[in-house]
Scaffold this motif. Structure first.
Motif, PDB file in Angstrom:
ATOM      1  N   UNK A 223       0.856  -1.105  -0.037  1.00 28.63           N
ATOM      2  CA  UNK A 223      -0.005  -0.049  -0.141  1.00 28.63           C
ATOM      3  C   UNK A 223       0.826   1.453   0.057  1.00 28.63           C
ATOM      4  N   UNK A 224       0.575   2.265  -0.676  1.00 28.56           N
ATOM      5  CA  UNK A 224       1.183   3.552  -0.781  1.00 28.56           C
ATOM      6  C   UNK A 224       0.257   4.563  -0.455  1.00 28.56           C
ATOM      7  N   UNK A 225       0.867   5.243   0.839  1.00 27.91           N
ATOM      8  CA  UNK A 225       0.046   6.538   1.529  1.00 27.91           C
ATOM      9  C   UNK A 225       0.687   7.781   1.161  1.00 27.91           C
ATOM     10  N   UNK A 226      -0.043   8.780   0.852  1.00 30.33           N
ATOM     11  CA  UNK A 226       0.587   9.958   0.434  1.00 30.33           C
ATOM     12  C   UNK A 226      -0.588  11.215   1.139  1.00 30.33           C
ATOM     13  N   UNK A 227       0.507  12.121   1.567  1.00 29.46           N
ATOM     14  CA  UNK A 227      -0.180  13.371   2.177  1.00 29.46           C
ATOM     15  C   UNK A 227       0.124  14.604   1.304  1.00 29.46           C
ATOM     16  N   UNK A 228      -1.207  15.295   0.918  1.00 32.15           N
ATOM     17  CA  UNK A 228      -1.500  16.379  -0.168  1.00 32.15           C
ATOM     18  C   UNK A 228      -1.678  17.523   0.558  1.00 32.15           C
ATOM     19  N   UNK A 229      -1.505  18.885   0.093  1.00 34.89           N
ATOM     20  CA  UNK A 229      -1.889  19.844   0.579  1.00 34.89           C
ATOM     21  C   UNK A 229      -3.390  20.288  -0.005  1.00 34.89           C
ATOM     22  N   UNK A 230      -3.525  21.701   0.098  1.00 35.08           N
ATOM     23  CA  UNK A 230      -4.917  22.084  -0.305  1.00 35.08           C
ATOM     24  C   UNK A 230      -4.734  22.183  -2.023  1.00 35.08           C
ATOM     25  N   UNK A 231      -3.476  22.244  -2.411  1.00 39.20           N
ATOM     26  CA  UNK A 231      -3.620  22.565  -3.798  1.00 39.20           C
ATOM     27  C   UNK A 231      -3.366  21.195  -4.741  1.00 39.20           C
ATOM     28  N   UNK A 277       4.800   2.647 -11.977  1.00 35.36           N
ATOM     29  CA  UNK A 277       5.089   3.918 -12.052  1.00 35.36           C
ATOM     30  C   UNK A 277       6.045   4.364 -10.785  1.00 35.36           C
ATOM     31  N   UNK A 278       5.471   3.794  -9.582  1.00 36.32           N
ATOM     32  CA  UNK A 278       6.327   4.096  -8.289  1.00 36.32           C
ATOM     33  C   UNK A 278       7.598   3.469  -8.239  1.00 36.32           C
ATOM     34  N   UNK A 279       7.723   2.217  -8.960  1.00 37.72           N
ATOM     35  CA  UNK A 279       8.959   1.602  -8.939  1.00 37.72           C
ATOM     36  C   UNK A 279       9.922   2.340  -9.812  1.00 37.72           C
ATOM     37  N   UNK A 280       9.417   2.859 -10.929  1.00 37.71           N
ATOM     38  CA  UNK A 280      10.292   3.595 -12.044  1.00 37.71           C
ATOM     39  C   UNK A 280      10.550   5.006 -11.246  1.00 37.71           C
ATOM     40  N   UNK A 281       9.779   5.594 -10.428  1.00 42.65           N
ATOM     41  CA  UNK A 281      10.204   6.764  -9.892  1.00 42.65           C
ATOM     42  C   UNK A 281      11.213   6.500  -8.596  1.00 42.65           C
ATOM     43  N   UNK A 282      11.301   5.418  -8.268  1.00 42.64           N
ATOM     44  CA  UNK A 282      12.474   5.239  -7.262  1.00 42.64           C
ATOM     45  C   UNK A 282      11.945   4.976  -5.892  1.00 42.64           C
ATOM     46  N   UNK A 283      10.526   4.908  -5.698  1.00 44.44           N
ATOM     47  CA  UNK A 283       9.839   4.765  -4.363  1.00 44.44           C
ATOM     48  C   UNK A 283       9.985   3.586  -3.862  1.00 44.44           C
TER      49      UNK A 283
END
Length: 284
Positions: A223-231, A277-283
């Motif tokens: 699972x991948x969790x991400x925090x995003x701002x108002x934008x 895509x996450x793997x290609x981005x290096x995550x």
């Protein structure tokens, strides 16, 4: 009943029995045109003729149709096209009108007469083709096409996951239509986000369940969790391994993850499965 010469439109009274089922060849006495007279081509009323011709016909007694067609039958047996006697159209003309018509005929150029004859022969060759009449109803009618379009639309909705696998570009179309496309066969349920305090520091707690909605066993990725701002910009992201590695059809598993000291500008939490895509981005 009457038949009409296709070349000069002279009509002749006939008995349909003399034509037979397939018709027979006849020849016009006026213009010498030979054509195939069929029973279905006969008309109930004769074609109109000029008034002078009517006067001439009234002066002479009409020929007997039975005698005419017996003569036609004898000529056909001899191998010659039958000829139908035509009432003389010029019998009632005045002498000066007849002389004028004869003069005009003599003055006509041979080239014009030859062209008219060629056009008449060409008109006989060009005939509307007779299409076969197939019994029964039409196969492709409006109800059938409507039913086919409805079945296609239902198939595109029910098997949309398979359609997106074959044609990935259709995913945006389904998204615009408000239809969810689940390629993994996994669905998030009962997701909750809460905040706790541990040792005086805030801790973000995210928990929920994952349910298998496919008819076969499916592997569970990270699972991948991400925090995003108002934008909508991603501020922070992390991955979590699940306790189970696979789910059977209809099976359910739970997950829970914590984030200490979450970014204060965070407004939204995204949860998804780790992909290529996450793997290609290096995550990690």
């Amino acid at each position: 009943m009457f038949i009409v010469c296709p070349h000069c439109t002279t009509s002749y009274a006939i008995d349909l029995a003399t034509l037979g089922m397939a018709g027979r060849s006849v020849r016009c006495a006026r213009c010498k045109e030979v054509w195939l007279a069929r029973p279905e081509d006969a008309v109930e009323a004769p074609a109109p003729v000029p008034a002078m011709a009517d006067a001439a016909s009234a002066a002479a007694p009409p020929p007997d149709p039975a005698d005419e067609w017996e003569a036609l039958a004898r000529e056909e047996e001899d191998g010659q096209p039958p000829q139908v006697d035509s009432p003389p159209l010029a019998a009632g003309w005045p002498e000066d009108a007849a002389e004028q018509a004869q003069a005009e005929t003599e003055d006509a150029e041979p080239e014009t007469q030859g062209k008219a004859s060629r056009l008449a022969r060409f008109g006989k060759l060009i005939r509307r083709p007779t299409l076969p009449n197939f019994p029964g109803k039409r196969i492709f009618g409006l109800p059938a096409l409507t039913a086919a379009m409805a079945a296609l639309c239902i198939a595109l909705v029910v098997w949309r996951a398979d359609v997106v696998r074959l044609l990935p570009q259709t995913a945006s179309f389904y998204k615009l239509a408000g239809l969810e496309v689940n390629l993994r066969g996994l669905s998030f349920k009962d997701v909750k986000v809460a905040t706790e305090t541990v040792d005086g520091k805030p801790v973000l707690v995210i928990e929920g369940a994952i349910v298998s909605v496919t008819k076969k066993a499916v592997d569970l990725p990270r699972l991948r969790f991400s925090v995003r701002d108002a934008q909508g910009t991603e501020i922070y992201a992390w991955n979590t391994l699940l306790e189970q590695s696979a789910l059977k059809p209809g099976e359910r598993t739970t997950f829970k993850s914590r984030l200490a000291s979450p970014p204060p500008e965070g407004r939204n939490i995204d949860i998804r499965f780790f992909n290529r895509r996450d793997l290609a981005a290096g995550s990690a």
